[in-house]
Enzyme design. Sequence first.
Site, PDB file in Angstrom:
ATOM      1  N   CYS B 253       0.818  -1.211   0.000  1.00 58.38           N
ATOM      2  CA  CYS B 253       0.000   0.000   0.000  1.00 58.38           C
ATOM      3  C   CYS B 253       0.855   1.267   0.000  1.00 58.38           C
ATOM      4  O   CYS B 253       1.568   1.511  -0.968  1.00 58.38           O
ATOM      5  CB  CYS B 253      -0.955  -0.019   1.193  1.00 58.38           C
ATOM      6  N   HIS B 338      -3.896  -5.246  -0.294  1.00 58.16           N
ATOM      7  CA  HIS B 338      -3.633  -5.776   1.049  1.00 58.16           C
ATOM      8  C   HIS B 338      -3.659  -7.294   1.111  1.00 58.16           C
ATOM      9  O   HIS B 338      -4.699  -7.883   1.391  1.00 58.16           O
ATOM     10  CB  HIS B 338      -4.634  -5.194   2.044  1.00 58.16           C
ATOM     11  N   GLU B 340      -2.571  -9.130   3.361  1.00 57.74           N
ATOM     12  CA  GLU B 340      -2.904  -9.599   4.731  1.00 57.74           C
ATOM     13  C   GLU B 340      -4.417  -9.623   4.903  1.00 57.74           C
ATOM     14  O   GLU B 340      -4.950 -10.356   5.730  1.00 57.74           O
ATOM     15  CB  GLU B 340      -2.250  -8.694   5.765  1.00 57.74           C
TER      16      GLU B 340
END
Lengths: 1089, 363
Positions: B253, B338, B340
Amino acid sequence: MPRRSDIHKVIILGSGPIIIGQACEFDYSGAQACKALRADGFEVVLVNSNPATIMTDPELADRTYIEPLTRAYVAEILKRECEPRGGVALLPTVGGQTALNLAVELADAGDLERYGIRLIGASLEAIKKAEDRLLFKDAMKAIGLETPRSRLVNNLRDGLEFATTYPVIIRPSFTLGGTGGGLAYNREEFAAMLVRGLDLSPVHEVLVEETVLGWKEYELEVMRDNADNVIIVCSIENLDPMGVHTGDSITVAPAQTLSDREYQAMRDASLKVIREIGVETGGSNIQYAVNPADGRMVVIEMNPRVSRSSALASKATGFPIAKIAAKLAVGYRLDEISNDITRKTPACFEPTLDYVVVKIPKWQFEKFPGADTTLGPQMKSVGEVMAIGRTFKEALLKGVRSLETGKKRGAMAVAPELLTQRLVSPHPDRLSYVRYALGEGGMSIAEVHEWTGMDPWFLRQIQDISQLEQFLAAAGGLDKVSPDTLRQAKRSGLSDARLAELTGVAESAVLDRRRELGLLPVYKRVDTCAAEFESYTPYMYSTYETEDEAEPTKKKKIAILGSGPNRIGQGIEFDYCCCHAAFALRERGFETIMVNCNPETVSTDYDTSDRLYFEPLTLEDVTRVLEHEKVNGVIVQFGGQTPLNLALPLEQAGFKVIGTSPRSIDLAEDRKRFGALLRRLHIRQPESGTATSVVQAVKVAARIGYPVLVRPSYVLGGRAMAIVYDEAALRRYMELATEYSSDRPILIDRFLEDAIEVDVDALSDGKDVVLGGIMEHIEEAGIHSGDSSCVLPPYSLSPALQQTIQKHTVQLALALKVKGLMNVQYAIAQDGEGKQHVYVLEVNPRASRTVPYVSKATGYPLAKLAALVMSGSAKLRQLLPAEVIERQRIPTGAVYCVKSPVFPWNKFQGADPVLGPEMHSTGEVMGIASTMGEAFAKAQLAAGQPLPAAGTVFFKLRDRDKARGVELARRLHHLGFKLLATRGTAAAFRAAGLEVQSVFKVSEGRPNFVDLLKGGEVTLIVNTPEGRQQFFEEKEIRRTAVQHRIPIVTTLAAAAAAVEAIAARAADAPSVHVLQHLHQQLAAKPAAG
Amino acid sequence: MEAVLVLEDGRAFTGRGFGAVKAIGAGEVVFNTSMTGYQEICTDPSYAGQIVCLTAPQIGNYGTNPDDDEAAKPFVEALIVREFSSIASNWRSAQDCDAYLAAHGIPVLADIDTRALVRHLRAQGVLRGALGAGHPQDELLAGARALPRMEGTDLAKVVTTRTAYDGPRIEANRQGPLVVAYDFGIKRNIVRQLADHGCRVKVIPAQTSAADVLAMKPQGIFLSNGPGDPEPCSYAVQNIRALMGKVPIFGICLGHQLIGLALGGKTYKLKFGHHGGNHPVRHEATGRIEITAHNHNFAVDPDSLPASEVECTHFDLNDGTLEGLRHRSLPLYSVQYHPEAAPGPHDSHYLFADFMKLMGTAP
Ligand SMILES: Nc1ncnc2c1ncn2[C@@H]1O[C@H](COP(=O)(O)OP(=O)(O)O)[C@@H](O)[C@H]1O
Ligand SMILES: Nc1ncnc2c1ncn2[C@@H]1O[C@H](COP(=O)(O)OP(=O)(O)O)[C@@H](O)[C@H]1O
Ligand SMILES: [Mg+2]
Ligand SMILES: [Mg+2]
């Protein structure tokens, strides 16, 4: 990998007749597949036995076979369609469980190999791995997913050995709608259920499993392409926890009570499952149970195909699963297919919803007295509605009013003394009881959760509604209700009708108040992306918000009102008509606007019409749409009774109802005025009268003469109709008859015995009248037209009779100023001198159940033609060849087309499977052949009642039938059947010199016929009911017959046809016909095409 | 009680206030299309300076719980929803959403036509706005207009940790590689993922110098997500330049954008950004599509990157935005989205395994 180049022809299997658990959602998916593949240049071949489907329209495939979905017939089709150079594929994943099982059968029998045909969509291994409960469990274990503890058994002993603690659940392999499944709370129940389950599973296997009752139930719709890209299209949460079949549960999309962790765990699991099972391309449906106490998740099952839920998911998200599945099956990747709605973005994404969707099932237990009304692992609902709202409350209440239960909602629908029981054991009315419990009932959310296992979040929403309703009721009049509260009420989904009821005013008063306040709905779009991208598809739902997105056009537009939830008597046939209206009018440049609330249908596919409003079919909701769109006209005659009931009110509200005027429709239903009309036209009608008291009824009946047919004047689909043979019975009926009054009298008709019933569908533009077809019923009058097999062209009616029927029909159409379609039911009865007379039973100046069947049989699309006439686009003379206009009759071909009904008896043990004036069938099939006998045999086979080629025929005939029965018995004897009969009947046979074994009735002693039926040598039953006297005996026969799946005919007429059929079947091998060729043989297609 | 959102262009949305009703929430208004994970969204530091409108209409249904926090506290300036749940129903729920946000001073605006707001933002692009209960609209309007624009604002140094700290499982991962993670607004699940893959994670302040980092002898450097405009974070860009090639680097990001800048590329602001959990991203190397979680208003312009050194590895299928890159010769790669994913789909977890490989410590 784009489009596969090694395939050029795809054979698509449909799902056959509409049955519980497999309804028109598979017409929707099949039709989408056909369209998608054809658009892509594939040669498409379709096989389906159900003529009422859009997918069997000749335009949808290159070759359409309306043939039984059995191995023998489909193998014959494969033989004709296979090609030496190969390149032919079979797509079994859009035709429900039926197509899937059939594909397995064809593969196992080596047919696919024999004809070099490839299975696409799902491999044989994948199907077996997913559908075989045991293989599936092992697969889940292999990827580390939990499933409930269970054992696969194929005999009673193993079952009893496994089931040590109760309740246990029984889940047969390879079945659908949980057929044969059940919850057993004790050993005895278990044993009975197990035996039945084993019998119903095509592989005689059932899974006996530990129950996880009360856990939350979820479904995920998953899609995968051959590059192994996997997406989740939609998550669905069941309001009713585990234990109630997802098809019988109120379901919500998207899931509402899962945190991201829980949801992602389910998503991860789904990806693993579809990969492990090995569904290379297409959609699958995976079901999970989640323990509300600790989040533990178990996998329940996977359907490696487009399913009922995928139809729902498609409508809920705007993502056309079946269409995409078809494209994936022929090689495309998800990222190569674009999203129709946003156009700019690809189909390889996961739809996101900024609204809530609620699906509510519709049950019809009232039609099956004696059936167990508790809901469980076996699906019992006949249809469903879907509603869209910005909140769960709004969607739920829109759904509730879409059901058309006729019942008042809320408290008044409940019986407080039943409260606990209704909450604890799942039942169609459970929602009403939950609302009551959380409102007047004063129960806490915790308590109701305890009883029902429903998630507290849902219960809170329902409690909010109940409390709001109580608040409104206490307000002391509508004028006392503040604008804010009223707004809150509408935002919570309360209908004007309900508000009127709560505040004690007329519905119109509520609307007036709202207009004052400018409190009207806006329309938002279903766009797959929560408005992140622009939507190019006008697929709308109403809600009470600030911004409207409908953007009505200035075009010339016609609205078509759909038929709402499927139900017995009003099903797919009417949706077919609505779709055809949309197709035809679109071709003529009208903007077509569809309003409907049934997610299973083709009509609610966003590309069937130009604009789709997914709305309840109530006066309130429909009127708002029509106002908003400022339509030029509205069609109410195609959706069956539901929209028809709105005809007058809509006209009064100033909308133009096109086609036959609501007044004519009304006239046809008004017995007095209609009777007068018939007298004026010198058309016979059974003598009749009306009664508002027992005395009066007895007098009328005496005048008319027994037997009489009695029914309340306000019911439809033959509800509560009865044939009464004597005064005692009449008195009994009047005693039981639900309320009757001066404005709602009991109708009494002379019952025409041994009469031949005939259905006629006709077209008229007010000047010319053309009969679409004269359909001769196989069962005699007295069996509901929807429940009797019928034949086109007629096989026993003299030309003279046909002329009379044609004359009457033309007279009636003109007299009623019909513009569009009209259906007439006639009965042909003999008088004392054996002279035949034609009587009119009823006239419906609207589309009828038989329209699609006639259209398929003749090649003339009646509904399309009617729509063009109604919209004033053309006169019949411009649409039909001159000779047709001259003969006033659409030609029928060289073949016979027999339509046979399909019944849901196996889902309703306890109900009496006898035919009568009340309709019970859920669907229909069509058999096509050059002889009447073979056509009937094919229809019976397709309907799942294959007629035997040998064995023993059991006869039990009423006295009147014995003489004629002898002849049938003799033919069967010659065909090599053994004869068995109850003593009376046997005596008659012996007298005629027939060799017959006689048997006891149940009441006489043992071994009685039930024992023999169970014995298994009986392969056909001919039982013409004696009526009252022998009621018990005959109910036993019919029940046993259904249980042991022995074909049973309950009228001599049908028996005669069956004998013809057996003779024909014995004769030759499977013959199949291509619909398009049959139509070519008939007269050239009309301009409308 | 009645509350209202006023946008800088004067458009107002009136609804009901929840959470910290008294507080005024002011910031750049964005919308997020995820259907689950409102708690993770509220606590994602990347949302600092922003008011988030959730398109999913029913929010708060399953309450909140400590495990789902992505940071020590919520970072959104305010939350906008269609209907805010009056009940929390989930076995993990520790506190209902209303109380939770109230406790952290976050105002909530509910019962507005969120779809109308989203369509407005889609048409106008992100707008500054202010919302609150019982404040005159012109006051809110002035407040909205007074806000500094996101462009040119460095929020990373505002949200970053003041002192370095260790990630979880340090002991268990004793043998694992040391990964120094620059905190520009790091999400807990990133640290958790690295730890789960066996890394010893040390999270450090955004402005820690490259020299100090090298002194820690890390086997890998991670550049976190974060709020605001990457451009003003010149300190970070310089540090990255100093670290490139010396130690394997992985960025997510904002970290990805900073790498882009360090490689000589340019960043630009998207009209209304990517915020959601359903974005299809193509991994150019394999052709595979990942369904990914996004939260970014800025992006790296692929044409601005030196093609000879940088390979563009991932693109968004919806609008072609660059979503990932790697250096052709140096051990360095990053993704805009993202992996994660908290909230969001787990399709891209492999990127953490890739990092282990890059550090030469893959099993
Ligand atoms: N172990 C179980 N415990 C409780 N209910 C169950 C269990 N397994 C299935 N059910 C219920 O039975 C229903 C039907 O089972 P399922 O396997 O989905 O049949 P079908 O293949 O006809 O959909 C499910 O929707 C679920 O509600
Ligand atoms: N007078 C009658 N004599 C014999 N059978 C009748 C008579 N009237 C109705 N029936 C039978 O009852 C069935 C249902 O009656 P109908 O008026 O068509 O009800 P519905 O409106 O439900 O179709 C008909 O299909 C026919 O078989
Ligand atoms: Mg199921
Ligand atoms: Mg199933």
